[in-house]
Design a protein around this motif. Sequence first.
Motif, PDB file in Angstrom:
ATOM      1  N   UNK A   1       0.838  -1.194   0.000  1.00 45.30           N
ATOM      2  CA  UNK A   1       0.000   0.000   0.000  1.00 45.30           C
ATOM      3  C   UNK A   1       0.874   1.245   0.000  1.00 45.30           C
ATOM      4  N   UNK A   2       0.498   2.195  -0.850  1.00 47.33           N
ATOM      5  CA  UNK A   2       1.220   3.456  -0.922  1.00 47.33           C
ATOM      6  C   UNK A   2       0.276   4.537  -1.429  1.00 47.33           C
ATOM      7  N   UNK A   3       0.585   5.775  -1.081  1.00 50.49           N
ATOM      8  CA  UNK A   3      -0.170   6.895  -1.642  1.00 50.49           C
ATOM      9  C   UNK A   3       0.213   7.077  -3.105  1.00 50.49           C
ATOM     10  N   UNK A   4      -0.682   7.666  -3.880  1.00 53.08           N
ATOM     11  CA  UNK A   4      -0.379   7.942  -5.290  1.00 53.08           C
ATOM     12  C   UNK A   4       0.422   9.239  -5.382  1.00 53.08           C
ATOM     13  N   UNK A   5       1.653   9.138  -4.884  1.00 55.11           N
ATOM     14  CA  UNK A   5       2.552  10.286  -4.850  1.00 55.11           C
ATOM     15  C   UNK A   5       3.794   9.967  -5.683  1.00 55.11           C
ATOM     16  N   UNK A   6       4.913  10.616  -5.367  1.00 57.96           N
ATOM     17  CA  UNK A   6       6.132  10.417  -6.150  1.00 57.96           C
ATOM     18  C   UNK A   6       6.698   9.005  -6.015  1.00 57.96           C
ATOM     19  N   UNK A   7       6.269   8.270  -5.000  1.00 56.45           N
ATOM     20  CA  UNK A   7       6.770   6.914  -4.779  1.00 56.45           C
ATOM     21  C   UNK A   7       5.935   5.877  -5.522  1.00 56.45           C
ATOM     22  N   UNK A   8       4.773   6.270  -6.042  1.00 54.90           N
ATOM     23  CA  UNK A   8       3.854   5.312  -6.653  1.00 54.90           C
ATOM     24  C   UNK A   8       4.501   4.532  -7.807  1.00 54.90           C
ATOM     25  N   UNK A   9       5.259   5.214  -8.653  1.00 54.71           N
ATOM     26  CA  UNK A   9       5.905   4.532  -9.769  1.00 54.71           C
ATOM     27  C   UNK A   9       6.934   3.520  -9.270  1.00 54.71           C
ATOM     28  N   UNK A  10       7.620   3.856  -8.194  1.00 54.76           N
ATOM     29  CA  UNK A  10       8.558   2.911  -7.600  1.00 54.76           C
ATOM     30  C   UNK A  10       7.824   1.690  -7.060  1.00 54.76           C
ATOM     31  N   UNK A  11       6.640   1.932  -6.484  1.00 60.63           N
ATOM     32  CA  UNK A  11       5.832   0.826  -5.975  1.00 60.63           C
ATOM     33  C   UNK A  11       5.402  -0.101  -7.116  1.00 60.63           C
ATOM     34  N   UNK A  12       5.020   0.472  -8.250  1.00 52.81           N
ATOM     35  CA  UNK A  12       4.641  -0.337  -9.415  1.00 52.81           C
ATOM     36  C   UNK A  12       5.827  -1.172  -9.894  1.00 52.81           C
ATOM     37  N   UNK A  13       6.984  -0.563  -9.914  1.00 52.93           N
ATOM     38  CA  UNK A  13       8.210  -1.282 -10.305  1.00 52.93           C
ATOM     39  C   UNK A  13       8.478  -2.439  -9.358  1.00 52.93           C
ATOM     40  N   UNK A  14       8.300  -2.198  -8.057  1.00 51.06           N
ATOM     41  CA  UNK A  14       8.537  -3.254  -7.064  1.00 51.06           C
ATOM     42  C   UNK A  14       7.640  -4.458  -7.313  1.00 51.06           C
ATOM     43  N   UNK A  15       6.365  -4.177  -7.551  1.00 53.59           N
ATOM     44  CA  UNK A  15       5.394  -5.246  -7.772  1.00 53.59           C
ATOM     45  C   UNK A  15       5.750  -6.049  -9.021  1.00 53.59           C
ATOM     46  N   UNK A  16       6.073  -5.354 -10.095  1.00 51.20           N
ATOM     47  CA  UNK A  16       6.439  -6.032 -11.339  1.00 51.20           C
ATOM     48  C   UNK A  16       7.692  -6.892 -11.158  1.00 51.20           C
ATOM     49  N   UNK A  17       8.669  -6.359 -10.451  1.00 49.22           N
ATOM     50  CA  UNK A  17       9.921  -7.079 -10.244  1.00 49.22           C
ATOM     51  C   UNK A  17       9.703  -8.336  -9.402  1.00 49.22           C
TER      52      UNK A  17
END
Length: 289
Positions: A156-172
């Motif tokens: 879980x993360x806010x849709x902020x500057x970290x959101x794209x990093x969170x998407x990358x984490x999930x994909x990886x």
Amino acid sequence: MTERIDGHTILIGLMAYPIRHSMSPTMHNNAFAKLGLNYVYLAFDVTNDKLPDAINAIRTLDMRGSNVSMPNKQKVIPLLDKLDPAAEMIGAVNTIVNDNGVLTGYTTDGTGFMQALKDENLNIIGEKMTLAGAGGAGTAIAVQAALDGVKEISIFNAKDSIWENAKRNVEMINEKTNCKATLHDIDDKEDFRKEIADSIIYCDSTGVGMKPLEDLTLVEDPTWFRPDMIVFDTVYAPRTTKLMTVAKQAGVKHVFNGLGMMLEQGAQAFKLWTGEDMPVEYIHDLLFS
């Protein structure tokens, strides 16, 4: 300490903001003293804008290295010469080692988190985890948990500057491990509640709960928790965070702050800098007393 410091003393730093609450200087300096090593560990307030000069200072002053914490764990990467494979995969660094001017970045947060659970005789392998936060610490925790065999992770993360990093984490995680990872908007409270209810462990890897947010928690309702689950807050100052208080109100048996994780990740950094094993039991008794 004054008896140990001389013209040959080797400097190691900690670069973060805020940082004056940190227990890392206590941990490392007592470990150095216990083993008779001529090192000293100091904390420096370093924000993103000061980070390039601070990293250059490691080379200029011939420091052995430094720890790096929020908000610098990802911003520091372009300033380094090399990355350890785990740090490259995770995309975050919490430990820098200086070998004759060549700076290598490592990450010990994830293994520190998993070892802290093992130290408490807790096993989350094959289980589901809900994790708040996808910054440097959150990324390291998620990736290491997945590599070690956690079955499912809801991030879980806010849709902020970290959101794209969170998407990358999930994909990886989904591509490179056998763990199923999903990304969720932390503002969706009902979804947040449901995922926690279905998990053996809830971990908050955000800065919520530490200064200046020490009166806040992402989970305010004790009914979100079960007594048989684990609640882990990576914050350790204050020792009892608002999240921990809510979990204890719910009767959760296994409630932890980040001290154990700090100890274990610190032990790994200590080994990288000195080549020696940190006297973990001695430092554990010192910190937890």
